[in-house]
Design a protein around this motif. Structure first.
Motif, PDB file in Angstrom:
ATOM      1  N   THR A  16      30.141  79.620  89.864  1.00 44.07           N
ATOM      2  CA  THR A  16      29.125  80.148  90.771  1.00 44.07           C
ATOM      3  C   THR A  16      27.730  79.723  90.350  1.00 44.07           C
ATOM      4  O   THR A  16      26.925  79.293  91.191  1.00 44.07           O
ATOM      5  N   ILE A  17      27.408  79.821  89.063  1.00 45.30           N
ATOM      6  CA  ILE A  17      26.065  79.439  88.627  1.00 45.30           C
ATOM      7  C   ILE A  17      25.846  77.940  88.814  1.00 45.30           C
ATOM      8  O   ILE A  17      24.742  77.500  89.162  1.00 45.30           O
ATOM      9  N   LEU A  18      26.893  77.134  88.631  1.00 47.16           N
ATOM     10  CA  LEU A  18      26.748  75.696  88.865  1.00 47.16           C
ATOM     11  C   LEU A  18      26.547  75.428  90.347  1.00 47.16           C
ATOM     12  O   LEU A  18      25.724  74.583  90.728  1.00 47.16           O
ATOM     13  N   ASP A  19      27.259  76.136  91.220  1.00 50.79           N
ATOM     14  CA  ASP A  19      27.094  75.997  92.667  1.00 50.79           C
ATOM     15  C   ASP A  19      25.650  76.312  93.051  1.00 50.79           C
ATOM     16  O   ASP A  19      25.009  75.579  93.816  1.00 50.79           O
ATOM     17  N   LEU A  20      25.114  77.412  92.514  1.00 47.97           N
ATOM     18  CA  LEU A  20      23.743  77.802  92.831  1.00 47.97           C
ATOM     19  C   LEU A  20      22.737  76.776  92.302  1.00 47.97           C
ATOM     20  O   LEU A  20      21.748  76.458  92.975  1.00 47.97           O
ATOM     21  N   ALA A  21      22.992  76.251  91.094  1.00 46.79           N
ATOM     22  CA  ALA A  21      22.081  75.260  90.522  1.00 46.79           C
ATOM     23  C   ALA A  21      22.070  73.983  91.353  1.00 46.79           C
ATOM     24  O   ALA A  21      21.006  73.398  91.617  1.00 46.79           O
ATOM     25  N   LEU A  22      23.254  73.543  91.773  1.00 40.75           N
ATOM     26  CA  LEU A  22      23.318  72.348  92.613  1.00 40.75           C
ATOM     27  C   LEU A  22      22.642  72.606  93.956  1.00 40.75           C
ATOM     28  O   LEU A  22      21.954  71.742  94.506  1.00 40.75           O
ATOM     29  N   GLY A  23      22.841  73.828  94.498  1.00 41.13           N
ATOM     30  CA  GLY A  23      22.217  74.174  95.774  1.00 41.13           C
ATOM     31  C   GLY A  23      20.718  74.273  95.704  1.00 41.13           C
ATOM     32  O   GLY A  23      20.039  74.302  96.738  1.00 41.13           O
ATOM     33  N   ALA A  24      20.156  74.344  94.478  1.00 45.99           N
ATOM     34  CA  ALA A  24      18.702  74.364  94.322  1.00 45.99           C
ATOM     35  C   ALA A  24      18.102  72.960  94.399  1.00 45.99           C
ATOM     36  O   ALA A  24      16.886  72.812  94.467  1.00 45.99           O
ATOM     37  N   HIS A  25      18.973  71.948  94.363  1.00 39.12           N
ATOM     38  CA  HIS A  25      18.487  70.569  94.525  1.00 39.12           C
ATOM     39  C   HIS A  25      18.147  70.349  95.995  1.00 39.12           C
ATOM     40  O   HIS A  25      18.917  70.734  96.884  1.00 39.12           O
ATOM     41  N   PRO A  26      16.998  69.742  96.298  1.00 37.28           N
ATOM     42  CA  PRO A  26      16.597  69.543  97.704  1.00 37.28           C
ATOM     43  C   PRO A  26      17.602  68.761  98.541  1.00 37.28           C
ATOM     44  O   PRO A  26      17.591  68.864  99.767  1.00 37.28           O
ATOM     45  N   GLN A  27      18.484  67.997  97.905  1.00 31.35           N
ATOM     46  CA  GLN A  27      19.421  67.165  98.650  1.00 31.35           C
ATOM     47  C   GLN A  27      20.863  67.665  98.574  1.00 31.35           C
ATOM     48  O   GLN A  27      21.792  66.929  98.894  1.00 31.35           O
ATOM     49  N   MET A  28      21.030  68.920  98.163  1.00 30.17           N
ATOM     50  CA  MET A  28      22.377  69.489  98.103  1.00 30.17           C
ATOM     51  C   MET A  28      22.388  70.895  98.699  1.00 30.17           C
ATOM     52  O   MET A  28      21.383  71.602  98.664  1.00 30.17           O
ATOM     53  N   VAL A  29      23.535  71.275  99.227  1.00 32.31           N
ATOM     54  CA  VAL A  29      23.721  72.643  99.717  1.00 32.31           C
ATOM     55  C   VAL A  29      25.103  73.122  99.271  1.00 32.31           C
ATOM     56  O   VAL A  29      26.083  72.395  99.384  1.00 32.31           O
ATOM     57  N   GLY A  30      25.152  74.333  98.716  1.00 32.21           N
ATOM     58  CA  GLY A  30      26.402  74.883  98.237  1.00 32.21           C
ATOM     59  C   GLY A  30      27.005  75.862  99.235  1.00 32.21           C
ATOM     60  O   GLY A  30      26.281  76.590  99.916  1.00 32.21           O
ATOM     61  N   LEU A  31      28.319  75.894  99.304  1.00 29.47           N
ATOM     62  CA  LEU A  31      29.031  76.785 100.218  1.00 29.47           C
ATOM     63  C   LEU A  31      29.898  77.797  99.475  1.00 29.47           C
ATOM     64  O   LEU A  31      30.700  78.504 100.096  1.00 29.47           O
ATOM     65  N   GLY A  32      29.743  77.874  98.143  1.00 26.83           N
ATOM     66  CA  GLY A  32      30.539  78.830  97.386  1.00 26.83           C
ATOM     67  C   GLY A  32      32.024  78.510  97.468  1.00 26.83           C
ATOM     68  O   GLY A  32      32.429  77.354  97.608  1.00 26.83           O
ATOM     69  N   GLU A  33      32.841  79.562  97.404  1.00 25.20           N
ATOM     70  CA  GLU A  33      34.293  79.385  97.442  1.00 25.20           C
ATOM     71  C   GLU A  33      34.762  79.280  98.899  1.00 25.20           C
ATOM     72  O   GLU A  33      35.503  80.116  99.412  1.00 25.20           O
ATOM     73  N   ALA A  34      34.298  78.211  99.556  1.00 28.32           N
ATOM     74  CA  ALA A  34      34.574  78.052 100.982  1.00 28.32           C
ATOM     75  C   ALA A  34      36.070  77.996 101.266  1.00 28.32           C
ATOM     76  O   ALA A  34      36.561  78.609 102.222  1.00 28.32           O
ATOM     77  N   ALA A  35      36.817  77.255 100.445  1.00 28.07           N
ATOM     78  CA  ALA A  35      38.253  77.115 100.697  1.00 28.07           C
ATOM     79  C   ALA A  35      38.970  78.462 100.624  1.00 28.07           C
ATOM     80  O   ALA A  35      39.948  78.687 101.343  1.00 28.07           O
ATOM     81  N   ARG A  36      38.504  79.372  99.767  1.00 30.56           N
ATOM     82  CA  ARG A  36      39.112  80.699  99.677  1.00 30.56           C
ATOM     83  C   ARG A  36      38.960  81.454 101.003  1.00 30.56           C
ATOM     84  O   ARG A  36      39.869  82.161 101.445  1.00 30.56           O
ATOM     85  N   ILE A  37      37.805  81.311 101.644  1.00 30.94           N
ATOM     86  CA  ILE A  37      37.557  81.992 102.908  1.00 30.94           C
ATOM     87  C   ILE A  37      38.333  81.332 104.045  1.00 30.94           C
ATOM     88  O   ILE A  37      38.855  82.003 104.937  1.00 30.94           O
ATOM     89  N   LEU A  38      38.438  80.009 104.010  1.00 34.31           N
ATOM     90  CA  LEU A  38      39.060  79.272 105.107  1.00 34.31           C
ATOM     91  C   LEU A  38      40.579  79.358 105.102  1.00 34.31           C
ATOM     92  O   LEU A  38      41.208  79.255 106.166  1.00 34.31           O
ATOM     93  N   GLU A  39      41.178  79.522 103.922  1.00 31.34           N
ATOM     94  CA  GLU A  39      42.637  79.600 103.870  1.00 31.34           C
ATOM     95  C   GLU A  39      43.147  80.772 104.704  1.00 31.34           C
ATOM     96  O   GLU A  39      42.539  81.838 104.750  1.00 31.34           O
ATOM     97  N   ARG A  40      44.287  80.564 105.336  1.00 29.69           N
ATOM     98  CA  ARG A  40      44.888  81.641 106.129  1.00 29.69           C
ATOM     99  C   ARG A  40      45.384  82.743 105.196  1.00 29.69           C
ATOM    100  O   ARG A  40      46.211  82.490 104.311  1.00 29.69           O
ATOM    101  N   PRO A  41      44.912  83.988 105.359  1.00 30.36           N
ATOM    102  CA  PRO A  41      45.344  85.058 104.461  1.00 30.36           C
ATOM    103  C   PRO A  41      46.828  85.369 104.640  1.00 30.36           C
ATOM    104  O   PRO A  41      47.352  85.357 105.757  1.00 30.36           O
ATOM    105  N   ALA A  42      47.490  85.635 103.523  1.00 33.48           N
ATOM    106  CA  ALA A  42      48.885  86.065 103.579  1.00 33.48           C
ATOM    107  C   ALA A  42      48.942  87.506 104.072  1.00 33.48           C
ATOM    108  O   ALA A  42      47.959  88.249 103.964  1.00 33.48           O
TER     109      ALA A  42
END
Length: 288
Positions: A16-42
């Protein structure tokens, strides 16, 4: 061509902290654990966050952009769309998310050079080969002693004989599997150690920027102040101004080292894996 950076590793390894650090770069945007949200829940996961974000939770949980999830320009429309399209593949849903990110972009600004997904724990790689995407992977690993200590102090480990044994075995099994999977995979991989990131954040982030063909930005050293990420799922520290203000090392394990982790490091192949994944910054990028 969209450039997608996947941060992969065990939970509580600094994703998470690496995601936020990368998202602080003007040319990057972070989406967090996007795949966890997108996966179909069991069916058994109805009470978990990803399933509930398709319902009432999206009107309560906040995105790191500051908006409630339902009103986030990136996640809001997608969360409303997901329930009727959960039969789509994870790769197709990820493309939908990336298209939504493009639609909300200010036309006066250049598109982000990289979009970051930091899904942790389960090793989900939604794409194998996709001509529409350039994919690179950061394999983030925490020292076995530090990681086992963080797991062993949780309630479920208290009172066990040799607390930390199960986390130590999990660290060994999971990281060895991830390493083999990535070595066989088609995408460029950069190994990053949590200890290197937290103890030498500027040097580590500069190395990462060079690998991504970007100039380093000082803003990355203050993730909480500058991050442009849209993180809905991840460590709760993302909303703690003090903890997200800078990248700091949690050295609590040094005061009470885990006996199980020390025993694991006595095994030569575990010690070599720990060194290679966590402390092999020099020349350890793999490009094909």
């Amino acid at each position: 061509m969209t450039k997608l950076l996947l941060i992969r590793g065990l939970g509580h390894s600094g994703t998470t902290i690496l995601d936020l650090a990368l998202g602080a770069h003007p040319q990057m945007v972070g989406l967090g654990e996007a795949a966890r949200i997108l996966e179909r829940p069991a069916p058994a996961d109805g009470d978990r966050g990803p399933a509930r974000l398709r319902g009432e939770l999206r009107f309560e949980r906040r995105c790191t952009c500051g908006a409630v999830a339902a009103q986030c320009p990136v996640w809001g429309p997608l969360l409303e769309w997901l329930p009727a399209h959960d039969h789509w593949s994870l790769a197709a849903k990820m493309h939908r998310l990336l298209e939504g990110l493009e639609r909300v972009r200010d036309p006066q600004q250049a598109p982000p050079a990289w979009v970051v997904d930091s899904y942790q724990d389960d090793f989900v790689l939604p794409f194998v080969q996709d001509p529409k995407l350039e994919i690179r992977i950061v394999h983030l690993t925490r020292d076995v002693r530090s990681w086992v200590h963080s797991r062993a102090r949780r309630g479920r480990e208290q009172g066990r004989w040799l607390p930390g044994l199960r986390p130590a075995l999990r660290w060994c099994r999971t990281n060895a599997h991830h390493d083999r999977l990535l070595q066989r995979g088609p995408h460029p991989v950069l190994r990053v150690g949590y200890e290197e990131l937290a103890l030498e954040p500027e040097a580590t982030l500069k190395r990462l920027c060079r690998w991504l063909d970007l100039d380093f930005s000082e803003q990355m050293l203050q993730p909480g102040s500058y991050s442009q990420s849209h993180v809905l799922s991840g460590n709760r520290m993302r909303f703690d101004p003090e903890r997200s203000a800078a990248i700091r090392y949690d050295n609590a394990w040094m005061a009470r080292p885990s006996g199980a982790a020390e025993l694991a490091l006595a095994v030569p192949w575990v010690a070599e894996l720990n060194r290679r994944l966590v402390y092999s910054a020099a020349g350890d990028a793999r490009k094909r």
